[in-house]
Design an enzyme around this catalytic site. Structure first.
Site, mmCIF file in Angstrom:
data_model
loop_
_atom_site.group_PDB
_atom_site.id
_atom_site.type_symbol
_atom_site.label_atom_id
_atom_site.label_comp_id
_atom_site.label_asym_id
_atom_site.label_seq_id
_atom_site.Cartn_x
_atom_site.Cartn_y
_atom_site.Cartn_z
ATOM 1 N N GLU A 55 4.357 5.996 0.493
ATOM 2 C CA GLU A 55 4.379 4.706 1.757
ATOM 3 C C GLU A 55 4.343 3.467 1.301
ATOM 4 O OE1 GLU A 55 5.354 4.518 4.883
ATOM 5 O OE2 GLU A 55 5.776 7.287 5.094
ATOM 6 N N GLY A 73 10.664 7.133 -11.383
ATOM 7 C CA GLY A 73 11.187 7.089 -13.236
ATOM 8 C C GLY A 73 10.756 8.136 -13.873
ATOM 9 N N ILE A 113 8.644 10.887 -12.610
ATOM 10 C CA ILE A 113 9.487 12.285 -12.311
ATOM 11 C C ILE A 113 10.182 12.688 -12.641
ATOM 12 C CG2 ILE A 113 9.565 13.578 -10.357
ATOM 13 C CD1 ILE A 113 6.175 12.885 -10.616
ATOM 14 N N CYS A 147 -0.461 -3.332 4.960
ATOM 15 C CA CYS A 147 1.142 -3.404 4.838
ATOM 16 C C CYS A 147 2.613 -3.867 5.893
ATOM 17 C CB CYS A 147 1.706 -2.033 4.676
ATOM 18 S SG CYS A 147 1.414 -0.851 6.250
HETATM 19 N N1 LIG Z 1 3.710 1.641 3.993
HETATM 20 C C1 LIG Z 1 2.493 1.657 4.070
HETATM 21 O O1 LIG Z 1 1.929 2.665 4.240
HETATM 22 C C2 LIG Z 1 0.947 1.409 2.992
HETATM 23 C C3 LIG Z 1 0.345 1.709 3.143
HETATM 24 C C4 LIG Z 1 -1.164 0.715 2.522
HETATM 25 C C5 LIG Z 1 -1.136 0.334 1.681
HETATM 26 N N2 LIG Z 1 0.854 -0.510 1.836
HETATM 27 C C6 LIG Z 1 0.768 -0.854 0.280
HETATM 28 O O2 LIG Z 1 -0.207 -0.492 -0.784
HETATM 29 C C7 LIG Z 1 0.217 -2.424 -1.757
HETATM 30 C C8 LIG Z 1 -1.902 -2.713 -1.537
HETATM 31 O O3 LIG Z 1 -2.661 -1.602 -2.081
HETATM 32 P P1 LIG Z 1 -2.606 -1.439 -3.847
HETATM 33 O O4 LIG Z 1 -3.010 -2.684 -4.569
HETATM 34 O O5 LIG Z 1 -3.844 -0.070 -3.803
HETATM 35 O O6 LIG Z 1 -1.294 -1.080 -4.425
HETATM 36 P P2 LIG Z 1 -1.061 -0.719 -5.921
HETATM 37 O O7 LIG Z 1 0.154 0.379 -5.986
HETATM 38 O O8 LIG Z 1 -1.380 -0.845 -6.606
HETATM 39 O O9 LIG Z 1 -1.905 1.329 -6.266
HETATM 40 C C9 LIG Z 1 -2.075 2.392 -5.171
HETATM 41 C C10 LIG Z 1 -2.599 3.388 -5.681
HETATM 42 O O10 LIG Z 1 -1.891 3.223 -7.404
HETATM 43 C C11 LIG Z 1 -2.750 3.463 -8.396
HETATM 44 N N3 LIG Z 1 -1.804 2.720 -9.425
HETATM 45 C C12 LIG Z 1 -1.511 1.841 -9.781
HETATM 46 N N4 LIG Z 1 -1.027 1.270 -10.966
HETATM 47 C C13 LIG Z 1 -0.191 2.178 -11.468
HETATM 48 C C14 LIG Z 1 0.561 3.405 -12.647
HETATM 49 N N5 LIG Z 1 1.058 2.185 -13.000
HETATM 50 N N6 LIG Z 1 0.994 4.911 -12.794
HETATM 51 C C15 LIG Z 1 0.045 5.609 -11.460
HETATM 52 N N7 LIG Z 1 -0.763 4.709 -10.567
HETATM 53 C C16 LIG Z 1 -0.864 3.829 -10.488
HETATM 54 C C17 LIG Z 1 -3.866 2.609 -8.151
HETATM 55 O O11 LIG Z 1 -4.837 2.935 -8.728
HETATM 56 C C18 LIG Z 1 -4.127 2.986 -6.687
HETATM 57 O O12 LIG Z 1 -4.446 4.493 -6.268
HETATM 58 C C19 LIG Z 1 0.638 -3.166 -0.719
HETATM 59 O O13 LIG Z 1 1.982 -3.420 -1.598
HETATM 60 C C20 LIG Z 1 0.997 -2.871 0.732
HETATM 61 O O14 LIG Z 1 1.795 -2.857 1.197
HETATM 62 C C21 LIG Z 1 1.641 0.284 1.822
HETATM 63 N N1 LIG Z 2 -0.892 1.333 9.550
HETATM 64 C C1 LIG Z 2 -1.509 0.546 9.308
HETATM 65 C C2 LIG Z 2 -0.994 -0.252 7.769
HETATM 66 C C3 LIG Z 2 -1.386 0.489 6.675
HETATM 67 C C4 LIG Z 2 -1.295 -0.018 5.924
HETATM 68 O O1 LIG Z 2 -1.921 -0.938 5.076
HETATM 69 C C5 LIG Z 2 -0.314 -0.744 10.714
HETATM 70 O O2 LIG Z 2 0.115 -0.496 12.087
HETATM 71 O O3 LIG Z 2 -1.330 -1.851 10.500
#
Ligand SMILES: NC(=O)c1ccc[n+]([C@@H]2O[C@H](COP(=O)([O-])OP(=O)(O)OC[C@H]3O[C@@H](n4cnc5c(N)ncnc54)[C@H](O)[C@@H]3O)[C@@H](O)[C@H]2O)c1
Ligand SMILES: N[C@@H](CCC=O)C(=O)O
Length: 423
Positions: free
Chosen positions: A174, A154, A156, A208
């Site tokens: 991701e 949003g 951006i 995730c």
């Molecule tokens: N799809 C994938 O490959 C993948 C991999 C790992 C984690 N995840 C997802 O990540 C989440 C868990 O990780 P997390 O708790 O670190 O996520 P998060 O969204 O809380 O934080 C991720 C990053 O965003 C930053 N952040 C948080 N609030 C922000 C804001 N208001 N503005 C800018 N940056 C901000 C955090 O400091 C951190 O660096 C889960 O939802 C998980 O599913 C997805």
């Molecule tokens: N790539 C990892 C998940 C990364 C996210 O947290 C998996 O396939 O389990």
């Protein structure tokens, strides 16, 4: 590995998968993906001219924001774009500073020139505000929750509308999942149980890709739960330094509070029944037992909410309703579409699920768990609300951080202004 064990609460096995194996794979495979991109050149050139593609880095900088749960993900978010010549501003998760900084220092020690990757700790909103104000922001490389990505998207979009940036910044993300295991009546239940325990409870459900909703046929439910309880009785929860621990704590107090308050709500919910686990304790570390609730209805919010903890919700369905269940699985899951798996031996059922659930998961597995994609074998990522599906561990992802320039050179002079048809 040790930094990931201590900082992220991973046991040795999980830390090895992450900080050693997956990180090394990202580094090695990204080099071959970069070669693959550079080798994409025009295959046709008219006589008297030559042409090629100049795979430039983006003109501005990449803002990389990494999550707490994988040291390898932070390493990949920054090194992929840097490998292609980009400057990267890295904002790690406040819950993964130690391992991320160590990684940054290793890269510097290995010869990475200063300022190619710039490591910035600090308040997420403040650092992001400064990065997003900059005219030379060319891309976001984000992994984390969908809600945070939405807010970045949003901001951006507002910046683009206000002509703040030189480029239209690329948005690569991701994000979250509400991933499923679907068990068919023909499944090998023992295999399904073991995979479900790993997918739902390893690293305390903080991947995730973790399985957090499961659908079990009525005719096999008794067998499933009995084997599940038997297997879980051997699973030890404890400190990551204890090599007997299968799962450790959740990452912090906020995660513990979020997950346990959802469990307390679930305990009072007439549609849910606690089938397994349910215990938690934060006296020394934030420990939550592997927990399963069964729901008597498909229409329950727990099938939509990502808790990011060791909590699984199950629905036991009449075997004859397998076909209609596929539609429900596709619709629920909170709009996420990251990973999913079917367990079945009936090939017709497998193909049907594969087709009907085509958009329900970016990574769809058969007879194996939703976690554990291996770089070079299963590129990783989902669409819908789970991200931009650019697939980590593939050349596609790296391609987003290039600004290709098309070059053409002619070796003859133009003799006429008028076209042959003007004659
Ligand atoms: N799809 C994938 O490959 C993948 C991999 C790992 C984690 N995840 C997802 O990540 C989440 C868990 O990780 P997390 O708790 O670190 O996520 P998060 O969204 O809380 O934080 C991720 C990053 O965003 C930053 N952040 C948080 N609030 C922000 C804001 N208001 N503005 C800018 N940056 C901000 C955090 O400091 C951190 O660096 C889960 O939802 C998980 O599913 C997805
Ligand atoms: N790539 C990892 C998940 C990364 C996210 O947290 C998996 O396939 O389990």
């Amino acid at each position: 590995m040790a930094a990931t064990m201590l900082g992220q609460g991973k046991n040795a096995w999980q830390a090895e998968i992450d900080a050693a194996a997956e990180l090394a794979d990202f580094y090695r495979f990204n080099v071959s993906y970069a070669e693959e991109i550079y080798s994409r050149q025009p295959t046709l050139n008219e006589k008297g001219q030559s042409g090629k593609t100049d795979w430039r880095p983006l003109e501005g900088f990449v803002y990389a924001v990494s999550p707490f749960n994988f040291t390898a993900i932070g390493g990949n978010l920054v090194s992929g774009p840097a490998l292609l010549g980009n400057v990267v501003l890295w904002k790690p998760s406040p819950s993964n500073i130690y391992a991320s900084y160590l990684l940054y220092k290793i890269l510097r020690e290995a010869g990475l020139p200063p300022n190619v990757i710039q490591f910035i700790n600090g308040d997420a909103e403040l650092v992001t505000k400064v990065a997003l104000e900059h005219r030379e922001l060319s891309a976001i490389n984000f992994t984390g929750s969908s809600d945070v990505f939405r807010s970045l998207y949003g901001k951006i979009a507002d910046g683009v509308k206000a002509k703040k940036y030189r480029d239209f910044p690329r948005l690569v993300a991701e994000t979250s999942g509400k991933n499923f295991h679907l068990i068919h009546q023909s499944a090998d239940i023992s295999n399904a149980v073991k995979h479900t325990i790993r997918a739902s409870f390893e690293y305390s459900g903080q991947k995730c890709s973790a399985c957090s909703r499961i659908y079990i046929p009525e005719s096999r439910a008794k067998e499933f739960f009995s084997e599940m309880k038997q297997e879980l009785s051997q699973v030890k929860m404890g400190h990551p330094e204890d090599f007997q621990s299968f799962l450790g704590p959740v990452i912090n107090q906020a995660a513990f509070d979020k997950i346990t308050s959802a469990m307390e709500k679930a305990n009072k919910d007439n549609h849910l029944q606690l089938a397994v686990g349910g215990g938690y304790n934060s006296s020394k570390g934030y420990f939550i037992e592997p927990t399963i609730y069964t729901s008597d209805t498909l229409d329950h919010p727990l099938f939509d909410q990502e808790l990011f903890g060791p909590v699984l919700v199950a629905y036991v369905y009449p075997d004859a309703e397998f076909d209609s269940l596929l539609g429900a699985i596709d619709k629920q899951g909170g709009g996420f579409a990251l990973t999913g798996a079917i367990f079945a031996n009936d090939q017709a059922a497998i193909r049907k699920a594969e087709n009907e659930l085509r958009y329900a998961a970016g990574n769809f597995y058969t007879n194996c768990k939703t976690t554990g994609a291996v770089i070079g074998q299963q590129s990783f990522g989902g669409a819908r609300s789970s991200g931009t599906n650019d697939k980590a561990g593939s050349a596609n992802m790296l391609m987003r951080f290039t600004a290709p320039r098309t070059l053409k050179e002619e070796y003859h002079s133009l003799n006429n202004v008028l076209y042959p048809s003007n004659a």
